[in-house]
Design a protein around this motif. Structure first.
Motif, mmCIF file in Angstrom:
data_model
loop_
_atom_site.group_PDB
_atom_site.id
_atom_site.type_symbol
_atom_site.label_atom_id
_atom_site.label_comp_id
_atom_site.label_asym_id
_atom_site.label_seq_id
_atom_site.Cartn_x
_atom_site.Cartn_y
_atom_site.Cartn_z
ATOM 1 N N SER A 37 0.828 -1.212 0.000
ATOM 2 C CA SER A 37 0.000 0.000 0.000
ATOM 3 C C SER A 37 0.862 1.261 0.000
ATOM 4 N N LYS A 54 1.981 1.787 -3.581
ATOM 5 C CA LYS A 54 0.897 2.318 -4.401
ATOM 6 C C LYS A 54 0.680 3.804 -4.139
ATOM 7 N N LYS A 55 0.835 4.215 -2.884
ATOM 8 C CA LYS A 55 0.673 5.630 -2.538
ATOM 9 C C LYS A 55 1.750 6.470 -3.207
#
Length: 70
Positions: free
Chosen positions: A2, A5-6
């Motif tokens: 995550s 992805k950020k």
């Protein structure tokens, strides 16, 4: 995953912004260049019709404008 992805989303937004700014900059440069061409052709035609300049003199000035814009 995550976190990746950020950061990927942030990099994408930065790339989109950079592309937009680069495109606008190139567009402005080309606008100025082509406006200079148009101005020299218009003014050359005006000088031929009103002042009786020769076409050779006008072409010399037009080539000078082309060189100056580069």
């Amino acid at each position: 995953m995550s976190s990746y992805k950020k950061f990927l989303a942030d990099a994408y937004q930065s790339g989109v912004h950079e592309g937009f700014v680069g495109g606008m900059g190139l567009g402005v440069v080309m606008l100025v260049m082509f406006c200079g061409y148009a101005l020299s052709v218009w003014f050359g035609a005006k000088m031929i019709m009103e002042k009786g300049y020769s076409a050779g003199a006008v072409v010399n000035v037009f080539v000078a404008v082309l060189n100056a814009s580069m």
